[in-house]
Enzyme design. Structure first.
Site, PDB file in Angstrom:
ATOM      1  N   HIS A   1       0.842  -1.198   0.000  1.00  0.00           N
ATOM      2  CA  HIS A   1       0.000   0.000   0.000  1.00  0.00           C
ATOM      3  C   HIS A   1       0.882   1.255   0.000  1.00  0.00           C
ATOM      4  O   HIS A   1       0.586   2.230  -0.693  1.00  0.00           O
ATOM      5  CB  HIS A   1      -0.893   0.052   1.241  1.00  0.00           C
ATOM      6  CG  HIS A   1      -1.863  -1.077   1.349  1.00  0.00           C
ATOM      7  ND1 HIS A   1      -1.746  -2.070   2.286  1.00  0.00           N
ATOM      8  CD2 HIS A   1      -2.985  -1.358   0.632  1.00  0.00           C
ATOM      9  CE1 HIS A   1      -2.757  -2.920   2.161  1.00  0.00           C
ATOM     10  NE2 HIS A   1      -3.525  -2.512   1.153  1.00  0.00           N
TER      11      HIS A   1
ATOM     12  N   SER B   1       0.796  -8.913   1.336  1.00  0.00           N
ATOM     13  CA  SER B   1      -0.654  -9.015   1.454  1.00  0.00           C
ATOM     14  C   SER B   1      -1.032  -8.900   2.915  1.00  0.00           C
ATOM     15  O   SER B   1      -0.286  -9.367   3.790  1.00  0.00           O
ATOM     16  CB  SER B   1      -1.108 -10.382   0.919  1.00  0.00           C
ATOM     17  OG  SER B   1      -2.414 -10.667   1.366  1.00  0.00           O
TER      18      SER B   1
END
Ligand code: PAF
Length: 282
Positions: A37, A185
């Site tokens: 992110h 993840s």
């Protein structure tokens, strides 16, 4: 950085910025932020005047209630990371704010939604389209950033943006991997140390398959990847598709198109964690 929970307040703030000619970069997330992110946020900061990051665990895209309940929620740590990165706004709405009424819209983008995650997670892409469209209407971004780990999601979002004629440019960003090669993840936090080590075989074998593919057929390459991973105790391949990078339809020959991607989903560990990854062949 400010945290906003309300669409109206967000709109007011962003309208002011837009009226000054500022560009808005948008990174939609479900929180539990990691380096993957962070790379999207960094790219958005580089390319836009204002960066908005949404943090919202979207109930409509989960077809498994347990998965929704167990999804990690780490707002405080997420806000700290966004502050450090230099994002200006975190938009963290409640479910009531995003779904004051049930969303009855149905999104189906054949052929992209017909394969891989589509049939295996019924309703998933419909939920993704519901929330991403709502977020796009709330933020009205100039550009929106998505990670290529969710390769199919990007293809579906592109179709939706075209269909709804939302004036945003979709920017896809490369997968960020741990040193071991494991794709970053939020689900990796559920893996034990041992399982994390085991999961590194996914990228190792996908990478090897690029060399293997130079003198083997599509079918042979698919079989090699699947068999090698399934031979490792604790890993189970749900699917491995070698497909056209745009339509996501399976291909049978390397000459069929210039844009080829291999998409895989593997269950890892005792309490199986579903991991996805992909690799580009051309
Ligand atoms: O990729 C995700 O994290 C989610 O699917 C998204 C795009 C934030 C929509 O909830």
């Amino acid at each position: 950085m400010i945290i906003i929970e309300n669409k109206q307040a967000l709109k007011q703030l962003l309208d002011t910025e837009r009226s000054k000619g500022k560009s808005i970069g948008f990174v939609p997330t479900m929180g539990a932020l990691h380096a993957g992110h962070a790379s999207l946020v960094e790219q958005s900061i580089k390319e836009n005047d204002i960066t908005v990051v949404s943090i919202f665990v979207n109930p409509t895209q989960f077809n498994d209630k347990n998965d929704l309940a167990n999804y990690p929620r780490t707002l405080e740590a997420d806000a700290k990371l966004l502050e450090t990165l230099g994002a200006q706004i975190a938009f963290a709405p409640t479910a009531e704010e995003m779904y004051p009424e049930p969303d009855n819209r149905q999104f189906e983008y054949s052929p992209q939604t017909d394969v891989m995650e589509g049939p295996r997670r019924p309703g998933h892409f419909n939920g993704v389209c519901q929330i991403v469209s709502k977020l796009f209407y709330a933020v009205e971004p100039t550009r929106a950033y998505f990670g290529e780990k969710d390769y199919q999601q990007i293809a579906v979002v592109r179709r939706m943006v075209e269909d709804l004629q939302i004036p945003v440019s979709i920017v896809s960003c490369p997968i960020v991997r741990e040193k071991s090669g494991l794709a970053m993840s939020s689900r990796n936090t559920h893996l034990t140390e041992e399982e994390r080590e085991l999961a590194t075989n996914i990228y190792r074998i996908l990478s090897y398959s690029k060399f293997y593919a130079t003198n083997h057929s599509v079918e042979e390459t698919k079989r090699m990847v699947t068999d090698m991973l399934n031979a490792l105790s604790g890993l189970e391949v749900e699917y491995f598709e070698i497909a056209d990078g745009i339509t996501l339809q399976s291909i049978t020959s390397w000459e069929q198109t210039d844009n080829i991607v291999g998409c895989i989903t593997v269950y890892c560990g005792k309490i199986p964690i579903r991991l996805i990854d992909n690799i580009r062949y051309k």
